[in-house]
Design an enzyme around this catalytic site. Structure first.
Site, PDB file in Angstrom:
ATOM      1  N   SER A 123      36.214  54.957  32.380  1.00 30.82           N
ATOM      2  CA  SER A 123      37.282  54.897  33.460  1.00 30.82           C
ATOM      3  C   SER A 123      38.432  54.658  32.742  1.00 30.82           C
ATOM      4  O   SER A 123      38.592  53.796  31.850  1.00 30.82           O
ATOM      5  CB  SER A 123      36.805  53.711  34.235  1.00 30.82           C
ATOM      6  N   LYS A 149      36.719  59.300  34.854  1.00 29.96           N
ATOM      7  CA  LYS A 149      37.207  58.778  36.099  1.00 29.96           C
ATOM      8  C   LYS A 149      38.547  58.463  35.548  1.00 29.96           C
ATOM      9  O   LYS A 149      39.010  57.630  34.674  1.00 29.96           O
ATOM     10  CB  LYS A 149      36.418  57.676  36.483  1.00 29.96           C
ATOM     11  N   LYS A 151      41.978  56.589  36.822  1.00 28.95           N
ATOM     12  CA  LYS A 151      42.726  55.478  37.827  1.00 28.95           C
ATOM     13  C   LYS A 151      44.012  56.498  38.511  1.00 28.95           C
ATOM     14  O   LYS A 151      44.661  56.884  37.832  1.00 28.95           O
ATOM     15  CB  LYS A 151      43.255  54.393  37.492  1.00 28.95           C
ATOM     16  N   ASP A 176      39.654  57.146  40.992  1.00 33.22           N
ATOM     17  CA  ASP A 176      39.534  55.641  41.621  1.00 33.22           C
ATOM     18  C   ASP A 176      40.957  55.081  42.035  1.00 33.22           C
ATOM     19  O   ASP A 176      41.910  54.803  41.183  1.00 33.22           O
ATOM     20  CB  ASP A 176      38.725  54.920  40.646  1.00 33.22           C
ATOM     21  N   GLU A 201      37.153  57.322  44.486  1.00 33.15           N
ATOM     22  CA  GLU A 201      36.466  56.220  45.035  1.00 33.15           C
ATOM     23  C   GLU A 201      37.580  55.046  45.498  1.00 33.15           C
ATOM     24  O   GLU A 201      38.844  55.344  45.090  1.00 33.15           O
ATOM     25  CB  GLU A 201      36.177  55.688  43.421  1.00 33.15           C
ATOM     26  N   ASP A 226      33.563  51.133  46.746  1.00 31.12           N
ATOM     27  CA  ASP A 226      33.396  50.190  45.614  1.00 31.12           C
ATOM     28  C   ASP A 226      33.536  48.867  46.219  1.00 31.12           C
ATOM     29  O   ASP A 226      32.811  48.320  46.768  1.00 31.12           O
ATOM     30  CB  ASP A 226      34.477  50.469  44.402  1.00 31.12           C
ATOM     31  N   LYS A 250      27.958  47.286  42.007  1.00 31.11           N
ATOM     32  CA  LYS A 250      28.589  46.143  40.711  1.00 31.11           C
ATOM     33  C   LYS A 250      27.790  45.073  41.142  1.00 31.11           C
ATOM     34  O   LYS A 250      27.703  44.612  42.242  1.00 31.11           O
ATOM     35  CB  LYS A 250      30.226  45.995  40.999  1.00 31.11           C
ATOM     36  N   GLY A 278      31.997  49.097  36.679  1.00 32.81           N
ATOM     37  CA  GLY A 278      32.147  48.094  35.400  1.00 32.81           C
ATOM     38  C   GLY A 278      33.395  47.196  35.838  1.00 32.81           C
ATOM     39  O   GLY A 278      34.286  47.504  36.912  1.00 32.81           O
TER      40      GLY A 278
END
Ligand code: OSB
Ligand code: MG
Length: 368
Positions: A123, A149, A151, A176, A201, A226, A250, A278
Site C-alpha cells: 500500500s 495499491k 492511496k 484506496d 477500496e 474496508d 482487518k 494492514g
C-alpha cells in the site's frame, strides 16, 4: 516507533506510531497482541488513547484469575462493551497467541489456516507528484510484490493512477480512497474504470454500506470495502446489497481472530474474494496478520509486507521478509512463529500497566 518514511492517506499523514501491545500471561506462557488503532480518529473512531482507556477501565480488570478454555471464548466476556473492536482485538489476539503456544501448534493452524505461503501486495501513500509515485512503484514491482495499491483523494487521483498505469500496463493495481468521496462524485469515480483496476477500496463514508451499493451499480471496477465492515453482520449486509465485490479483512477493525474468521468464512461461502489489510503494524500485529492470511478465504494478495518497509528495527525476530515471488512463508513453529524482542520493547515503552489477580500497577516509564 518512527516509520522508515511518512505514510499519507486521505485522512492525514503519520510518521511516528504510538502502539499499544498486550501481553497475556496464561499457564506460564506469554501471548502477545497489538492494538491497531491510529493516533487520530481518522480511519475509524478509535485511537491509541481510547483503546488504552477501554482496556484499562473495562477489559483488563475482567481477566486476572479468569478461567478461559480457549481464546474463542473471549468475545463473550466483552460482549457487553459496545464498539472498541481494536481494543478488544489487541487482547483477544494475545489470548490466541497464548493458546497456540500451550497447544504447541502454529497460530495459523489453530485458526484453521491451510496455506504455507501467502501472496503479498503493498500500500503506497499519497506522494508529492505522480513521478515520485511511479518511481516507488518501480521499486516495489522490482522487489516482487504481486499487487500495488495507491492511496488516492480528490485532486490526487486520476493523474497519479494514469501515470502508474502507463509505466506498468500489466501489474495488478488498485486504489484506496479511505472515504474521501461522496456518492455525488460517481461520474468522477467512473473515470477510474479505464485503468483496469483490481478494485477501488472504500471510496465513500466509513459507515455507509448503502451508498456503496448505489455506487457499485454504476462502476465497472469492483468496490472493496474496508472501513464499513466492522463485523460479520456488516459483511453479510454488504454482500447481499452488492455494495462490494471484494472484501478487506482487518483483525483490529472486526474485533479479533474469532470475528475475522467468521467474515472470511462468509466471503468464502459467497465467492467474494478477500484479503488481509494492514494498519502499519509492528511485527506483532504483522505476525498475527500472517497467521490469519493462511485461512483459505484469503484469495487475493494482502497489504502484509516486509518489516523493513516500515521499521529500521522490528520488535520481532526474525523480521518479516518477502520472497522474490512476492510471498511470505507462514511459520511452522508453535505460536506466532517469531520471537518477541522484549528488551527492545522495554526500551520503547512509555507507559505500562499490569493486572494480576490481586494487584494493579501503573508505571510511566520514559515520558516523551
Ligand atoms: O485503509 O488500508 C488502509 C494504513 C493505515 C490506515 C488505513 C489503511 C492503511 C494502509 C496501510 O493502507 C497498509 C499497511 O501497509 O499496513
Ligand atoms: Mg483501506
Amino acid at each position: 516507533m518512527r516509520l522508515v518514511a511518512p505514510f499519507a492517506t486521505s485522512f492525514g499523514a503519520v510518521h511516528d506510531r504510538r502502539i499499544i501491545l498486550v501481553e497475556a500471561v496464561a499457564d506460564g506462557v506469554s501471548g502477545w497482541g497489538e492494538v491497531t488503532a491510529g493516533e487520530v480518529p481518522g480511519y475509524n473512531s478509535e485511537t491509541t488513547d481510547t483503546a488504552w482507556l477501554i482496556i484499562s477501565d473495562f477489559i483488563a480488570p475482567l481477566l486476572p484469575g479468569k478461567e478461559l478454555e480457549k481464546a474463542e471464548d473471549f468475545p463473550a466476556v466483552v460482549a457487553h462493551i459496545r464498539g472498541h473492536q481494536m481494543a478488544k482485538a489487541g487482547v483477544e489476539n494475545a489470548l490466541w497467541h497464548a493458546e497456540a503456544q500451550l497447544k504447541g501448534v502454529p497460530l495459523s493452524r489453530l485458526l484453521g489456516g491451510t496455506l504455507s505461503e501467502i501472496p503479498c501486495g503493498v500500500s503506497l501513500g499519497i506522494r508529492e507528484n505522480p513521478a515520485a509515485l511511479v518511481k516507488q512503484v518501480d521499486e516495489e514491482v522490482r522487489t516482487g510484490y504481486q499487487r500495488i495499491k495507491l492511496k488516492i483523494k480528490p485532486e490526487k487521483d486520476l493523474e497519479y493512477v494514469r501515470a502508474v498505469r502507463k509505466a506498468h500496463p500489466q501489474i495488478r493495481l488498485s486504489v484506496d480512497a479511505n472515504s474521501a468521496y461522496r456518492l455525488e462524485d460517481a461520474d468522477h469515480l467512473k473515470k477510474l474504470d479505464e485503468f483496469d483496476l483490481l478494485m477501488v477500496e472504500q471510496p465513500l463514508d466509513w459507515d455507509d454500506i448503502y451508498s456503496h451499493a448505489k455506487l457499485q451499480a454504476q462502476l465497472r471496477t469492483a468496490i472493496c470495502l474496508d472501513e464499513c465492515i466492522q463485523n460479520a453482520g456488516h459483511a453479510r449486509a454488504a454482500i447481499e446489497l452488492n455494495a462490494c465485490r471484494i472484501m478487506n479483512i482487518k483483525l483490529g477493525r472486526v474485533g479479533g481472530h474469532t470475528e475475522a474468521r467468521r467474515v472470511q468464512e462468509l466471503c468464502r461461502e459467497s465467492n467474494v474474494p478477500a484479503w488481509c489489510g494492514g494498519m502499519l503494524e509492528s511485527g506483532i500485529g504483522r505476525a498475527h496478520n500472517i497467521a490469519m492470511s493462511a485461512l483459505p478465504g484469503f484469495t487475493l494478495p494482502g497489504d502484509v509486507s516486509a518489516s523493513a518497509r516500515y521499521w529500521r528495527e522490528d520488535i520481532i525476530e526474525p523480521a518479516v521478509t518477502v520472497s522474490p515471488q512476492g510471498t511470505i512463508r507462514v511459520p511452522e513453529n508453535p505460536g506466532l512463529g517469531f520471537t518477541v524482542k522484549r528488551d527492545l520493547i522495554e526500551r520503547l515503552t512509555v507507559r505500562q500497566r499490569n493486572w494480576t489477580a490481586n494487584t494493579t500497577s501503573d508505571k510511566l516509564v520514559n515520558s516523551r
